[in-house]
Structure formats: structure tokens, C-alpha cells
Design an enzyme around this catalytic site. Structure first.
Site, PDB file in Angstrom:
ATOM      1  N   HIS A 191     -20.030  -9.113   8.528  1.00  0.00           N
ATOM      2  CA  HIS A 191     -19.101  -8.750   7.536  1.00  0.00           C
ATOM      3  C   HIS A 191     -17.648  -8.880   7.854  1.00  0.00           C
ATOM      4  O   HIS A 191     -16.580  -8.472   7.107  1.00  0.00           O
ATOM      5  CB  HIS A 191     -19.185  -7.352   7.006  1.00  0.00           C
ATOM      6  CG  HIS A 191     -20.715  -6.715   6.904  1.00  0.00           C
ATOM      7  ND1 HIS A 191     -21.397  -6.254   7.757  1.00  0.00           N
ATOM      8  CD2 HIS A 191     -21.600  -6.982   5.697  1.00  0.00           C
ATOM      9  CE1 HIS A 191     -22.770  -5.827   7.507  1.00  0.00           C
ATOM     10  NE2 HIS A 191     -22.699  -6.523   6.243  1.00  0.00           N
ATOM     11  N   GLY A 193      -9.553   1.428  -0.241  1.00  0.00           N
ATOM     12  CA  GLY A 193     -10.850   0.918  -0.565  1.00  0.00           C
ATOM     13  C   GLY A 193     -10.676  -0.658  -1.335  1.00  0.00           C
ATOM     14  O   GLY A 193     -11.354  -1.788  -1.025  1.00  0.00           O
ATOM     15  N   ARG A 239      -5.005  -4.086  -2.031  1.00  0.00           N
ATOM     16  CA  ARG A 239      -4.204  -3.131  -1.724  1.00  0.00           C
ATOM     17  C   ARG A 239      -4.068  -3.303  -0.370  1.00  0.00           C
ATOM     18  O   ARG A 239      -2.836  -3.122   0.418  1.00  0.00           O
ATOM     19  CB  ARG A 239      -4.672  -1.674  -1.854  1.00  0.00           C
ATOM     20  CG  ARG A 239      -3.524  -0.740  -1.792  1.00  0.00           C
ATOM     21  CD  ARG A 239      -3.914   0.744  -2.534  1.00  0.00           C
ATOM     22  NE  ARG A 239      -3.809   0.680  -3.933  1.00  0.00           N
ATOM     23  CZ  ARG A 239      -4.523   1.223  -4.779  1.00  0.00           C
ATOM     24  NH1 ARG A 239      -5.541   2.288  -4.052  1.00  0.00           N
ATOM     25  NH2 ARG A 239      -4.502   1.026  -5.922  1.00  0.00           N
ATOM     26  N   GLU A 264     -13.165  11.824  -4.494  1.00  0.00           N
ATOM     27  CA  GLU A 264     -13.077  10.374  -4.046  1.00  0.00           C
ATOM     28  C   GLU A 264     -14.244   9.747  -3.518  1.00  0.00           C
ATOM     29  O   GLU A 264     -15.142  10.593  -3.816  1.00  0.00           O
ATOM     30  CB  GLU A 264     -11.656   9.959  -3.034  1.00  0.00           C
ATOM     31  CG  GLU A 264     -11.629  10.802  -1.937  1.00  0.00           C
ATOM     32  CD  GLU A 264     -12.600  10.389  -0.724  1.00  0.00           C
ATOM     33  OE1 GLU A 264     -12.313   9.378  -0.066  1.00  0.00           O
ATOM     34  OE2 GLU A 264     -13.608  10.840  -0.450  1.00  0.00           O
ATOM     35  N   MET A 265     -14.397   8.778  -2.826  1.00  0.00           N
ATOM     36  CA  MET A 265     -15.899   8.284  -2.770  1.00  0.00           C
ATOM     37  C   MET A 265     -16.038   7.715  -1.312  1.00  0.00           C
ATOM     38  O   MET A 265     -17.162   7.192  -0.950  1.00  0.00           O
ATOM     39  CB  MET A 265     -16.214   7.238  -3.671  1.00  0.00           C
ATOM     40  CG  MET A 265     -16.004   7.768  -5.199  1.00  0.00           C
ATOM     41  SD  MET A 265     -16.578   6.547  -6.401  1.00  0.00           S
ATOM     42  CE  MET A 265     -18.373   6.756  -6.265  1.00  0.00           C
ATOM     43  N   ASP A 303      -5.818  11.033 -11.090  1.00  0.00           N
ATOM     44  CA  ASP A 303      -6.073  11.406 -12.721  1.00  0.00           C
ATOM     45  C   ASP A 303      -6.763  12.834 -12.260  1.00  0.00           C
ATOM     46  O   ASP A 303      -7.724  12.889 -11.630  1.00  0.00           O
ATOM     47  CB  ASP A 303      -6.983  10.405 -13.067  1.00  0.00           C
ATOM     48  CG  ASP A 303      -8.029  10.140 -12.110  1.00  0.00           C
ATOM     49  OD1 ASP A 303      -7.655   9.230 -10.930  1.00  0.00           O
ATOM     50  OD2 ASP A 303      -9.263  10.270 -12.344  1.00  0.00           O
TER      51      ASP A 303
END
Ligand code: HPA
Length: 237
Positions: free
Chosen positions: A4, A20, A24, A181-182, A206
């Protein structure tokens, strides 16, 4: 090189910022870093190395979610000797005291992820931030006059829950969880596993309780505040 990541050994700085979104990462490299060069573009998951205030720093996108982040972070640690990993992200709000554009500095990260749960059969492990990076980020947020909250983040594997509204978060909001978040819990778990330092700092964009959302212009300026903070923490780490 890994499946990767085509960067060469030595291409990453000791400290890597982790958004993420690949675009960005590109924006951080082009807007903030001096002498930024692209070091990875496999799957368009962009990574750059440059300098901030004269010191080397990298920025590598992780993609969304803990499975994706875990691949990039595992390889940054094990193939590229990265020591300090600082997630820069956005999060949803799960506490009415946290306003849109406030920073959440994740002291701990609660998760529903099988990645963390299955690593500790019979235990409820607590993924936590590195205290030095946490302290440094708090001092710098304070000095910059930023609104920030330090506490427990929820790192979810699910963005679209089967249950309506807040039901998918159970009693987490009643137990001090500030936002959702994740990625953070897997980041903290991997850093602990391999003896590295990690921190997640997120701008709340949000609020799931009040339904407030950050406007497009405020989004850009608050992301700039967060990135500046993270870069200052990075070069001090
Ligand atoms: N859920 C999960 N991740 C997020 C959210 C959210 O509402 N907002 C920004 N990142």
C-alpha cells in the site's frame, strides 16, 4: 515498499500527521509544509514529507475507518520506523457542551470495532493517547486561545446506523463521550502495541444532538487552526 505504500525507507519523518482524506493530505503539504514532496500515491492515498519550522514532518492519508487506518499505520510503524502519529480529523458531536468548530483532543477512544475487541479476548481494553503529545496539544491549544475539550472519543465502525437518530450510540453520550469519528481507537491500539506515540485531534463539524453544522468558510479556517496546532505538536515531539 509495501503493498500500500511505495515510499522508500527514510522517506517519512519521525512524526506523521494522519488525515483520513487524501486531498486533505495534499492540502496540508501544499499549504503548510516547506519543500514538500510526494512520497506515496498508491491507491491515491497520498503521503508527503516536508518541513515545518525547519523540522521534517510527514502527512499521510489513512482513508476512512479503522480497517483502512490500521493498514497505513501498521506499515508506517513497521516498515518506515515512524515514531509519532497524530491524527487530524473531523468528528460529529455527542455532547451539547461541544460547539461546532471546537477541537476534541481524544484522551481515550471507546470503540465498537472488532479490530480492537478481538485483539483482547476476555478484556475491555482502553485505547489512550500518549500523555506527552496530549499535554503538548493542550498547552498549545491554550496558548493559541482555541476552544478545546479533552476526553473520550467514540471511534465507530458505522457511519450509517440501522437505528434512527442517536439510538445507534446507546448510552455513550451519558458516559462522557464527546464526539464520534472512525479511526482513533485503532490508532491508539497500534501505537501501544508497537511502543509508539499517538494522538488524535478532531474538529467537531456536525453536532448530532443540536444538528448544528460548520459552514464551508468556518470549516476551512478551523481546519487551519487544527493543522497548525498538530504541526506545532509534531515538531516538539
Ligand atoms: N460520524 C462518524 N464520523 C464522523 C462524523 C459522524 O457523524 N462526523 C465526522 N466524522
Amino acid at each position: 515498499m509495501t503493498p500500500h505504500n511505495h515510499a522508500k525507507p527514510g522517506d517519512y519523518a519521525e512524526t506523521v500527521l494522519l488525515p483520513g482524506d487524501p486531498l486533505r493530505a495534499k492540502w496540508v503539504a501544499e499549504t503548510f509544509l516547506d519543500d514538500a514532496r510526494l512520497v506515496n500515491s498508491v491507491r491515491n492515498c497520498l503521503g508527503y514529507t516536508g518541513t515545518w519550522k525547519g523540522k521534517p514532518v510527514s502527512v499521510q492519508a489513512t482513508g476512512m475507518g479503522q480497517p483502512s487506518l490500521s493498514i497505513y499505520v501498521h506499515e508506517l510503524i513497521n516498515s518506515y520506523e515512524v515514531q509519532n502519529l497524530i491524527r487530524i480529523g473531523t468528528c460529529g458531536g455527542l455532547n451539547a457542551g461541544v460547539k461546532v468548530r471546537d477541537l476534541i483532543i481524544a484522551q481515550g477512544a471507546t470503540t465498537d470495532s472488532a479490530i480492537v475487541r478481538d485483539a483482547f479476548p476476555g478484556f475491555n481494553y482502553s485505547p489512550i493517547a500518549d500523555f506527552g503529545l496530549l499535554r503538548s496539544s493542550v498547552e498549545k491549544a491554550e496558548a493559541a486561545g482555541l476552544r478545546y475539550h479533552v476526553g473520550n472519543m467514540f471511534s465507530s465502525d458505522v457511519f450509517y446506523h440501522a437505528e434512527p437518530g442517536l439510538e445507534g450510540y446507546g448510552t455513550l453520550p451519558q458516559h462522557g463521550i464527546l464526539g464520534v469519528e472512525m479511526e482513533a481507537a485503532a490508532l491508539y491500539t497500534l501505537a501501544a502495541r508497537f511502543g509508539r506515540k499517538a494522538l488524535a485531534v478532531c474538529t467537531m463539524t456536525d453536532c448530532l444532538i443540536t444538528r448544528d453544522e460548520l459552514s464551508a468558510e468556518d470549516r476551512q479556517s478551523s481546519l487551519k487552526e487544527m493543522v497548525t496546532l498538530a504541526l506545532d505538536v509534531a515538531v516538539d515531539s
